[in-house]
Design a protein around this motif. Sequence first.
Motif, PDB file in Angstrom:
ATOM      1  N   ASP A 246      -5.573  -7.209  -1.295  1.00  0.00           N
ATOM      2  CA  ASP A 246      -6.520  -6.977  -0.197  1.00  0.00           C
ATOM      3  C   ASP A 246      -7.441  -5.798  -0.481  1.00  0.00           C
ATOM      4  O   ASP A 246      -8.631  -5.834  -0.147  1.00  0.00           O
ATOM      5  CB  ASP A 246      -5.755  -6.733   1.106  1.00  0.00           C
ATOM      6  N   THR A 247      -6.898  -4.750  -1.068  1.00  0.00           N
ATOM      7  CA  THR A 247      -7.699  -3.542  -1.333  1.00  0.00           C
ATOM      8  C   THR A 247      -8.120  -3.403  -2.789  1.00  0.00           C
ATOM      9  O   THR A 247      -9.015  -2.612  -3.102  1.00  0.00           O
ATOM     10  CB  THR A 247      -6.916  -2.287  -0.932  1.00  0.00           C
TER      11      THR A 247
ATOM     12  N   ALA B 218      -6.250  -2.049  -5.027  1.00  0.00           N
ATOM     13  CA  ALA B 218      -5.467  -0.961  -5.618  1.00  0.00           C
ATOM     14  C   ALA B 218      -4.327  -1.543  -6.431  1.00  0.00           C
ATOM     15  O   ALA B 218      -3.741  -2.573  -6.064  1.00  0.00           O
ATOM     16  CB  ALA B 218      -4.928  -0.046  -4.524  1.00  0.00           C
TER      17      ALA B 218
ATOM     18  N   ASP C 113      -2.330  -4.514  -4.850  1.00  0.00           N
ATOM     19  CA  ASP C 113      -2.621  -5.014  -3.504  1.00  0.00           C
ATOM     20  C   ASP C 113      -3.897  -5.835  -3.574  1.00  0.00           C
ATOM     21  O   ASP C 113      -4.983  -5.294  -3.803  1.00  0.00           O
ATOM     22  CB  ASP C 113      -2.792  -3.823  -2.558  1.00  0.00           C
TER      23      ASP C 113
ATOM     24  N   ALA D 225       0.828  -1.203   0.000  1.00  0.00           N
ATOM     25  CA  ALA D 225       0.000   0.000   0.000  1.00  0.00           C
ATOM     26  C   ALA D 225       0.861   1.251   0.000  1.00  0.00           C
ATOM     27  O   ALA D 225       0.549   2.239  -0.682  1.00  0.00           O
ATOM     28  CB  ALA D 225      -0.937  -0.001   1.211  1.00  0.00           C
TER      29      ALA D 225
END
Length: 542
Positions: A459-460, A462, A457, A384
């Motif tokens: 998880d997000t 992005a 990423d 991130a």
Amino acid sequence: MPVLMGKLGTSVNGPEGLPSFDGDAWDDVDWRRHEEQVRRLRGRIFKAVQEGDWPAARNLQKLMLRSWSNTLVSVRQVTQRNTGRRTAGIDGLVALTSQARAEMAVQVHASIGSQQPSPVRRVYIAKARDKTKMRPLGIPVISDRCHQGRVRNALEPEWEARFEPRSYGFRPGRGCHDAIESLFNTLCGKGKRVWILDADLAGAFDKISHEHLLEAIGGFPAREMIAGWLKAGILEAGKGFAPTGEGTPQGGIISPLLLNIALHGLEEAAGVRYYRTGRDAGTVKDGCPALIRYADDLVVCCHSRQQAEQVRARLAEWLEPRGLAFNEAKTRIVPLSEGFDFLGFNLRRYPNGKLLIKPGATAIKRFRDRLAREFRALRGSNVAAVLAKIVPIIRGWVAYYRTVVSTRVFAALTDYLWRLTYKWACWSHPNKPKHWIAGRYFRKFEKFRNDRWVFGDKDTGAYLPKPAWTDIVRHTLVKGGASPDDPALAGYWAQRRQKVKPPLDSYWGAPKLPDSPSNRMDVWKGEVIASTEEELLTGIQR
């Protein structure tokens, strides 16, 4: 850094019966109405100068200098919008709260006729092209910056009606891409201007003659205030106070405008002449050189080397009484077939007769070196943090070069970014196999693109968009001497703003080209400026 605190004990010298002005009143200001009033008054000044009605122009400028709307808009620009709003002058004061901004507006308006300029604070930043050399900046105190914003709104429309049509630096509605597009229109096809005087001025901001500049400003109502800022002096840590006998400090809001005023007339001195009537009105006459200027960088397109030498001699003679001179190390005369660099771009006519504009080799190398440094500094950070740091840098650089022949450069940059991201991932997980690393950081993040090697990423969601995804879109050159202050061209500028596309595709989400006056911190001459001290150069000037 202390914040402006306490009651100022002054009353606004504005409309009769103006209520008390505090933090709540600042938050409730109808900014659209005040900005519209400033815009209309600027337009009236422009029109009066354009028509040669100097008594009316001076009266309107006095009205602008007394305007409460002008004070509010200027204080807001300095304390709330500018990148350098957190940077203090020698008094250590900034205004970062609504209450402090309201008090600053009251103080500035109450001191319209009594403001005493303070010395600027001297700081140094490394130059973008040569980190071993330092660029001196002068940071005015916050009250002086607000007053400079007020004065600029009165002085700028006068000169917008007078400036030369091919001057593009530090002017509203104009930028680097306009200068490059103007060069393309001048040199493309079978143009006969095949010799280039690529010139740069040595220390332009630091060497401007005060006497000549004040003479050029003439009967402007706030002339004495400008003279006070020019001669306010410099306060440098460890060296104390030093008077200023020449130059205008880089870092002052009004300094770029003063530079343009000092250089007004450069085209005429170079021998540039325009057709005034007929089909070719506004174009350079045959046989004359063509000059394109961006601040203190200029290019003169000539028909022969002899003409280029003559222009260089005439300009050197013209610059001397203004306290300016060419930087001999950066000034040269070259044939167009050899190519030259300007504002981070390389322009060259190739043997097949085509003129191609590409990102400059020096700018590419400098950018790749910066990316390598950033990724080394991000070792140990999570994905991130990498995306938060790298995406804006890539976005600014690619947006700057998307208007020229950059497809191959973007493709090569995409490959280079993949190597950097993969190397960072391997360094972060030295004990993991390669297929695990690829599965963790690379996948098909963008569902509309069949590309599974996108860094991001999981998880997000992005991710790092690839420069190769960027479409090449030609920039639309601003029309002749058009200015946003011209009331007759309100429709033209409204239509031009509507036609501006995002600098990259929708994946980037950036609102405008990075070389506009309000966004110069992102890209200047092909390099994203990121350090705190480098923000001062553009953030305070905006």
